[in-house]
Design a protein around this motif. Structure first.
Motif, short mmCIF file in Angstrom:
data_model
loop_
_atom_site.label_atom_id
_atom_site.label_comp_id
_atom_site.label_asym_id
_atom_site.label_seq_id
_atom_site.Cartn_x
_atom_site.Cartn_y
_atom_site.Cartn_z
N THR A 140 56.81 33.00 72.73
CA THR A 140 57.72 31.78 72.80
C THR A 140 59.13 32.52 72.96
OG1 THR A 140 56.31 30.50 71.63
CG2 THR A 140 58.71 29.88 72.39
N THR A 141 59.58 33.26 71.95
CA THR A 141 60.74 34.06 71.78
C THR A 141 60.89 34.65 73.00
OG1 THR A 141 60.71 34.07 69.48
CG2 THR A 141 62.08 35.34 70.51
N ASP A 142 60.00 35.54 73.53
CA ASP A 142 60.18 36.44 74.48
C ASP A 142 60.23 35.65 76.01
OD1 ASP A 142 60.33 38.92 75.97
OD2 ASP A 142 57.97 38.84 76.33
N VAL A 160 61.74 23.84 77.93
CA VAL A 160 60.96 23.11 76.79
C VAL A 160 60.25 24.40 76.03
CG1 VAL A 160 59.07 21.66 76.17
CG2 VAL A 160 60.65 20.96 77.94
N ASP A 161 60.62 24.27 74.72
CA ASP A 161 60.15 25.23 73.47
C ASP A 161 58.69 24.35 73.24
OD1 ASP A 161 59.02 26.40 71.56
OD2 ASP A 161 60.77 26.38 70.45
N GLY A 162 57.35 24.86 73.60
CA GLY A 162 56.32 24.32 73.45
C GLY A 162 55.51 24.83 72.21
N HIS A 167 49.74 33.45 69.31
CA HIS A 167 49.29 33.45 67.72
C HIS A 167 49.67 32.02 67.04
CE1 HIS A 167 53.26 33.35 65.61
NE2 HIS A 167 53.68 33.48 66.73
N LYS A 168 50.00 31.01 67.62
CA LYS A 168 49.85 29.59 66.83
C LYS A 168 48.92 28.79 67.18
CE LYS A 168 55.16 29.51 66.51
NZ LYS A 168 55.42 29.45 65.11
N ILE A 169 48.18 29.25 68.28
CA ILE A 169 47.04 28.64 68.72
C ILE A 169 45.69 29.41 68.69
CG2 ILE A 169 48.34 26.64 70.06
CD1 ILE A 169 47.37 28.37 72.72
N1 PMP Z 1 59.83 27.67 68.73
C1 PMP Z 1 59.07 26.98 67.52
C2 PMP Z 1 59.50 25.72 67.66
C3 PMP Z 1 58.50 27.57 66.69
O1 PMP Z 1 58.10 26.95 65.60
C4 PMP Z 1 58.57 29.19 66.75
C5 PMP Z 1 57.70 29.67 65.62
N2 PMP Z 1 58.05 29.51 64.24
C6 PMP Z 1 59.12 29.72 67.67
C7 PMP Z 1 59.68 29.05 68.47
C8 PMP Z 1 59.12 31.12 67.99
O2 PMP Z 1 57.80 31.78 68.15
P1 PMP Z 1 57.32 33.08 68.34
O3 PMP Z 1 57.83 33.65 66.87
O4 PMP Z 1 55.86 33.09 68.51
O5 PMP Z 1 58.09 33.68 69.40
#
Ligand code: PMP
Length: 229
Positions: free
Chosen positions: A84-86, A189-191, A215-217
């Motif tokens: 997501t961050t990337d 949108v940050d999903g 990694h969150k799914i």
């Molecule tokens: N957005 C939200 C809402 C998150 O909860 C997180 C992870 N805690 C991130 C972005 C970042 O995700 P990642 O570290 O996998 O890039």
């Protein structure tokens, strides 16, 4: 459920309550990774022999599956990133300067994760744009009326989480997108917290960009997705 996760064989005493941060990995994922490196490994899109064609096809099938998972119109709207961050940094750094110029406005909420906050704050600084952070209510949820009211004719980007990691509230993206699109802004949108819990439909919600992490799914760390309409 526990039996699908070897982690719990190593830690039978544990109840793991940090899945929103990162999920434990099911055996089916570990097997898929192991199987790929043992049986199929070849250079995707860069080899002119059968094994490379097969891995390329498998790779592109995943792009198609992700498009289906998000309700995207085409697999061409999906790219793979490191997370997501990337994904969000990519939008802010590569697409951002094309639409955000001096005098523009970027709108985020006060409940954004740093990864959907700092790239926009820095872009605004670089481009001499206005960076507007909309308020959260005392219970930590996003004040939707204040968010909608913050969108002006100068707004070029509205960057919001679909589900926040602050209070877990789900934002009405379609409503936000309608207001943003009416002034010619895009909605990012940050999903990251939404994809594990909601049936996501990027077209129905009107997202212009949508980002999430593997990694969150229950996927591996170091893979992510960026959808771009
Ligand atoms: N957005 C939200 C809402 C998150 O909860 C997180 C992870 N805690 C991130 C972005 C970042 O995700 P990642 O570290 O996998 O890039």
């Amino acid at each position: 459920m526990r039996e699908q996760f070897p982690f719990f064989k190593a830690h039978p005493e544990l109840v793991y309550l940090d899945t929103a941060a990162t999920s434990q990995k099911p055996q089916v994922l570990l097997d898929a990774i192991q199987n790929y490196y043992v049986n199929d490994n070849a250079n995707v899109h860069r080899g002119l022999y059968k094994l490379a064609y097969d891995t390329t096809e498998a790779y592109e099938n995943v792009r198609q599956q992700v498009a289906g998972f998000l309700g995207a119109a085409s697999a061409d709207e999906i790219i793979f990133t490191r997370g997501t961050t990337d994904s969000l940094n990519l939008v802010a750094s590569a697409y951002g300067p094309q639409v955000v110029t001096a005098g523009s406005q970027i709108v985020v909420t006060g409940a954004e994760h740093h990864s959907n906050f700092i790239p926009w704050q820095q872009l605004a600084k670089r481009q001499q744009a206005t960076f507007t952070v909309t308020p959260v209510k005392p219970d930590g949820t996003v004040d939707i009326a204040a968010l909608l009211a913050a969108i002006t004719p100068q707004t070029k980007v509205v960057a919001v989480a679909q589900v926040t990691n602050v209070a877990g509230d789900t934002l009405p993206i379609a409503k936000i997108a309608a207001k943003a699109h009416a002034v010619g802004a895009v909605v990012v949108v940050d999903g990251a917290q939404a994809v594990a819990h909601l049936a996501v439909d990027v077209q129905a919600m009107g997202a212009d960009f949508y980002a999430f992490s593997g990694h969150k799914i229950y996927g591996p760390t170091g893979i992510g997705v960026l959808y771009g309409r």
